[in-house]
Every structure is written in C-alpha cells, then in structure tokens.
Design a protein around this motif. Structure first.
Motif: not given
Length: 256
Positions: A245-250
């Motif tokens: 799983t992963y988190l995308l963050r500006k």
C-alpha cells in the motif's frame, strides 16, 4: 446460538494483535481459515502461528477453506466481484451449518482490519439475511496496513486541516492526478502510481508491512515510480505474492 467472530489480526506482525482480539480468539471453538493456494502459503502460516502464539488452550479446531477462483480480467468488474462473493457466501454458509454446533463460536481471522477493503463482513451479512442458519456475529477491529505504513515511515496520516482519501489502484489510474487531498492507495496490482502526472507529489510505499520481508521506499513520485515498480515486481516474483500500500502526498512548499 452459534456465534461468529470476524477478527482483525493486523498487517502481518504477530505483535499487532490487540488485547481485544486475543480475548475474542480465546472464545473460539473453530477457526475458519482461507487457503489461497501454494503461492500464498505464508498467509495461512501466519494465521496458524498467531493462534499458537496467543492461545495456550489448543482445544480449538482449524477448518481450511479453499478460496474460489476469481476472474481477474472481467468484462464487468462489479459483476465479477459479486459472483466471487456469492461463491464465498455459499462455502461459508455450508461450513457454518456443517462444522459449527449450536452453542459453539467460529471465527474468521482477517488480515489487517475487517472493515477496510475486505469482503467478509458483507458475506456474513448475506448469510445472516438468508436465515438458513441462525447466529450472532461480532467484529473485532485490527491494525490496518495504513496504520502500519505511516508508523513505519514515521509520518502522520493526516496533515493539519487537510483531508485524506482512501482509494484503489483502479480508481487512481482513472483519475491520473492527485488533488490537494492526501491519497492512500490499496489494492493496486498494476502500479497505478505510474499514471500520476503531478510533479509535486511524494510517495510513501510499503510492502509486507510488519513482517521480516518488509520493504519501505519513499521520495518524489516522479523519481521513485520506476524503482518501486521494479522492486515490487522482483519481490512478487521471489515470494509468489505481494501485499503493498502507499500514500501519495502533495509536496510541502519550500519554507520562505
């Protein structure tokens, strides 16, 4: 009356089991454990190890369930999932009737948290609604891969005053951009992060979280996307399966 426990067992580390989950497991007479084939034998072994580690009374029984095959390239994704759920429902209902006595407790040990992208609650609801067999059921939450991911990367899930979206790889690929909300992506079998066109996005990625095989990678998405895809492919080839799983963050704007 029969009782069914749906117990979240965390993202892979036996230490992720909560006290509530252990207490629930101590009430169980039969554990219904899904066998997803030789390639995912590790998942079956972890469930067995958890029972042996946390239960001193070995009077419980383990009933293995052969997971039905799922169409991975369907014409209609929703219809294929519904068919798969119906096949599972028929198997689970039969086992509850045949294996669980009137006064016994059965349990499904669910990877991560049962309420987050898992079908078991919906299936048990369908069995209950049909009324073929009477039972009560209870849901015990677990530590999800999202919690494990942010903890292992040493970051909070949310930023001050900001929203967090949880979605799938399929949905991310359809959008191809990341808005101002942080985005957690689960169930991504096709590396959908490679379709994101934003230049100002960071990625926090993790696989086999909480296990001896854990892999963590992070950085600017445009710089890391190819590397993560390659590492993921190698890991999947080596083990025969992968859970990530992963988190995308500006990216945060530079300080003045």
């Amino acid at each position: 009356m029969r009782k069914i426990m749906i117990i979240g067992i965390g993202a892979g580390n036996p230490d992720y089991i909560t006290v509530q989950a252990i207490k629930a497991m101590q009430q169980v007479d039969i554990f219904f454990v899904t066998d997803k084939g030789e390639a995912k034998e590790d998942l079956l072994r972890v469930r067995t190890d958890i029972c042996e580690r946390h239960l001193s009374d070995r009077s419980y029984r383990v009933v293995q369930i052969q997971d039905p095959e799922r169409d991975r390239s369907p014409h209609s994704y929703r219809a294929a999932v519904q068919t798969w759920h119906e096949q599972r429902r028929a198997i689970y209902e039969r086992l509850i009737v045949e294996e669980l006595d009137e006064d016994e407790c059965g349990a499904f040990l669910v990877w991560g948290d049962p309420s987050l992208y898992d079908s078991i609650i919906r299936i048990v609801e369908q069995i209950d609604a049909r009324g073929i067999v009477g039972f009560d059921y209870e849901i015990i939450p677990g530590i999800s891969s999202i919690q494990a991911l942010t903890a292992r990367h040493k970051i909070p899930l949310n930023r001050i005053g900001e929203a967090v979206q949880i979605t799938t790889g399929r949905q991310l690929a359809a959008a191809s951009t990341v808005s101002d909300s942080d985005v957690v992506v689960m169930l991504d079998g096709e590396c959908a992060f490679q379709t994101v066109t934003n230049e100002d996005v960071d990625i926090y990625w993790g696989a086999y979280l909480g296990t001896d095989d854990e892999i963590l990678l992070s950085g600017k998405l445009q710089q890391m996307a190819q590397k993560i895809a390659e590492v993921r492919a190698q890991a999947r080839l080596r083990k025969g399966w992968i859970m990530d799983t992963y988190l995308l963050r500006k990216s945060e704007p530079p300080a003045d």
